[in-house]
Design an enzyme around this catalytic site. Structure first.
Site, PDB file in Angstrom:
ATOM      1  CE1 TYR A 156      74.832  90.476  47.730  1.00  0.00           C
ATOM      2  CE2 TYR A 156      72.693  89.677  47.655  1.00  0.00           C
ATOM      3  CZ  TYR A 156      74.184  89.677  47.856  1.00  0.00           C
ATOM      4  OH  TYR A 156      74.611  88.094  47.998  1.00  0.00           O
ATOM      5  CE  LYS A 184      75.479  89.685  51.519  1.00  0.00           C
ATOM      6  NZ  LYS A 184      74.318  88.591  51.144  1.00  0.00           N
TER       7      LYS A 184
END
Length: 314
Positions: A156, A184
């Site tokens: 992330y 992400k």
């Protein structure tokens, strides 16, 4: 879990190729809010009802205990309970990715092992925050977590919150790890994203809803969306139109969603606050946010509802 298939560099990717590809966690993922009771306790029944609704309306993956899920204010036990409850609700109809990232490598490993035991399909691991480690330490952190657990890992990258970027060269090196399969992305570095896409097999998920279509169009895997908490089918329709080869329709649908995306994600309130504001007004499971977050004021709620109603009216 299989990585998204990619053709050789000399073979152009067609829309049919993209449709046949298989991203590791699905394409249309919701960064699900964590429902709480009025007293602030974890609402597992509400979480199950919300998760079932999201899957029924087009989400093929759910990310639990992420930023939108208010992970910093959840206990370790609550995070495991949430995974188990949502797995019971959705079965195998959707992947479950558990947010386990913290600023402490040892604690993150503990959460990763607990999520695996609770039934998660994958792990979302945010860059260590506050301490702002250099890139070699960031890389070592992610490798230790991927080595410790048996689940595929999505990194992330959200430097606006963590203070530290996962640099493209770091991502390229991390892509060599067999369990690091996805990213992400909230880096707002579209060139950097494309550099990594060109040199790795990492599945890239848009973490900023305004990039859902743009990232998908250059080879992204899909999205991990906060806005999908309230309009899952509307966002899934964007990807479906693009996969069907109708780029103008996909662009139109993305543009129609932009006012709601802006109010939910770029109007000064965290996504957990705005998503819960809309869900509560719609009578869907949500409940309060936990402090230090505060609920949206009436003016903000009215604006969110107006944008929601405008999008869903047609």
């Amino acid at each position: 879990m299989e990585l998204r298939d990619r053709p050789a560099e000399t073979t152009p990717m067609t829309t049919a190729d993209a449709s046949a590809a298989s991203p590791p966690f699905g394409r249309a993922l919701c960064a699900m809010i964590t429902p709480f009771t009025r007293a602030g306790a974890l609402d597992l029944d509400g979480a199950q009802r919300l998760a079932a609704r999201l899957v029924e309306e087009g989400c093929d993956g759910l990310v639990l205990s992420g930023t939108t899920g208010e992970s910093p204010t959840m206990t370790d036990t609550e995070k495991s309970e949430l995974v188990r409850a949502v797995r019971e609700a959705v079965g195998e109809r959707a992947s479950i990715v558990a947010g386990v990232g913290t600023f402490d490598t040892r604690h993150t490993v503990e959460l990763a092992l607990a999520a695996e035991k609770a039934g998660a399909d994958g792990l979302l691991v945010v860059t260590p925050y506050y301490s702002r480690p250099p890139q070699d330490a960031v890389e070592a952190h992610f490798r230790e977590i991927a080595d410790a657990a048996g689940l595929p890992v999505a990194l992330y990258d959200i430097p606006g919150r963590t203070g530290t970027r996962i640099e493209p060269e770091t991502l390229i090196r991390l892509a060599e790890h067999p369990r690091i399969v996805a990213v992400k992305d909230c880096s707002y570095d579209f060139l950097g994203i494309q550099k990594v896409l060109a040199r790795t097999e990492l599945a890239y998920y848009a973490g900023c809803d305004e990039h859902n279509l743009a990232l998908y169009a250059v080879g992204g895997a899909g999205y991990i969306s906060t806005v999908a908490n309230v309009v899952p089918a509307r966002l899934r329709a964007v990807l479906d139109a693009f996969e069907a080869g109708d780029t103008p329709v996909a662009a139109h649908l993305q543009q129609r969603a932009t006012p709601l995306i802006e109010l939910m994600m770029a109007a000064g309130l965290p996504g957990a606050v705005t998503a819960k504001a809309v869900l509560n007004e719609l009578g869907l499971p949500a409940g309060p946010v936990r402090t230090p977050l505060r609920p949206a004021g009436r003016e903000a709620v009215d604006g969110l509802l107006a944008a929601y109603e405008s999008l869903t009216a047609g």
